[in-house]
Design an enzyme around this catalytic site. Sequence first.
Site, short mmCIF file in Angstrom:
data_model
loop_
_atom_site.label_atom_id
_atom_site.label_comp_id
_atom_site.label_asym_id
_atom_site.label_seq_id
_atom_site.Cartn_x
_atom_site.Cartn_y
_atom_site.Cartn_z
N ASP A 224 -9.31 -1.87 0.34
CA ASP A 224 -10.04 -0.34 0.27
C ASP A 224 -11.35 -0.87 -0.08
O ASP A 224 -11.84 -1.39 -1.04
CB ASP A 224 -9.49 0.38 -0.83
CG ASP A 224 -8.00 1.05 -0.73
OD1 ASP A 224 -7.80 0.90 0.39
OD2 ASP A 224 -7.67 1.71 -1.57
N ASP B 244 0.87 9.13 6.84
CA ASP B 244 1.42 9.34 5.27
C ASP B 244 2.27 10.55 5.35
O ASP B 244 2.18 11.66 5.79
CB ASP B 244 0.09 9.89 4.42
CG ASP B 244 -0.85 8.85 4.24
OD1 ASP B 244 -0.80 7.82 4.69
OD2 ASP B 244 -2.15 9.17 4.18
#
Lengths: 259, 201
Positions: free
Chosen positions: A11, A130
């Site tokens: 990330d 997701d």
Amino acid sequence: MLAKRIIPCLDIKDGKVVKGVNFVGLKDIGDPVEIAKRYDEQCADEVVFLDITATYENRDILKDVIQRAACELSIPLTVGGGIRTLDDFRMILSSGADKVSINSAAILNPQLIKQASDEFGVQCVVVAIDAKKREDQSGYDVYIAGGRKNTGLDLLTWAKQCEDLGAGEILLTSMDRDGTRDGFDIDMLNALMRVVSIPVIASGGCGGQEDIVEVFEKTNCDGALAASLFHYQEATIEDVKALCAKHHIPVRRNYETRF
Amino acid sequence: MIVIIDYHVGNLMSVQNAFLKLGMDVVVSRDHDVIRQAKGIVLPGVGTFPVAMEHLKQYDLIDILNERQQAGIPILGICLGMQILFEKGYEVCPTQGLGFLKGEVRRMEVQAKIPHMGWNDLMMKQKHPLMQYVHQGDYVYFVHSYMAYPTDDELIAYCEYGQEKITAVVAKDNVMGCQFHPEKSGKVGQKILLAFKEMVK
């Protein structure tokens, strides 16, 4: 025979890795390129950069990170996060990334999948999804905005649509498992694999090396993505691959460590 | 010095960097004088067969490639750059290739997902200097939907996919090609580029 892929994910915010990765001897522990290089040396099959920079203005920083990574890495690089337009695709690919991962933008504008795969080839279009199990257990809903917003779309319907539009790969993250370290969501992956025939990468819930072995033994997924497991050096990528090899899962290993 | 032929077929940065890391003097160019001075030629390529050939024509590169091939300069084609070394391709429409190697390029006929994408292990069919540092079973990175069908004696290595043999490395005299991307294939890919470097006098 195609090898199962082990994929570390970083990330990145404003050009720096968000979760501190603490490699011994690393000059700049926040530099995604330095960390990605280490993963490359450990025989990672691909590296994913997920850009979580909030502002669009800081895209130049991301561009610079991709360019440096492309110079240093000897494995494919996937970049995701905040991609909205074909121009974003163009910037990321021309900077040297091999694949682009899109999530919310694909839901808001499904034609982006088709336009991108027509222009750049199916192999570089990854759709990240997701998903979370519905409360009545009837299936899975697709979420956006980092899992905060339920789109009401059904996972299997959406994934099939992505494939039909030209997605080259699906990166499926289980919202139920993400961050729990309870292992990958085997049921959800198997449900998805029954409806699509493009490669699927499992994400969310990896808590240990055994979870990666489990996902390859119990599903037909093509790769497993993990962050914390590798960042906190609980296992190296080579450790995971050695364990996979022991379980007769085909993985790519360096010649020196193969025997 | 080796030259990476710049004919507008995708990003050449990673190929160039892979050679730079090996300490190789490498330039990206389509200039005839530069190409003529080069001791080795790399022909990269991403895209489709007819577009690649069209660009070679557009930049007036076909004659000079022929000339260098006949002069015995080592030439390495990568991915689509390998495919256009053959006589003919059938992607989009039938198109004539450079014809340095015998055979055609057609869509893969396999009982598996196309594109063939990911890491696959190499099976050696015959020895070749380009593969001298590579072992049977080493993995390299593929991304392609079309494949070359070479003659038996020009096939150096293949991989197995969907129960078929997929052409991976081909060679004839000074002309060599890899279907996979050595610049994306980790240490194994570096060893192949190192071997090519050593062939360049």
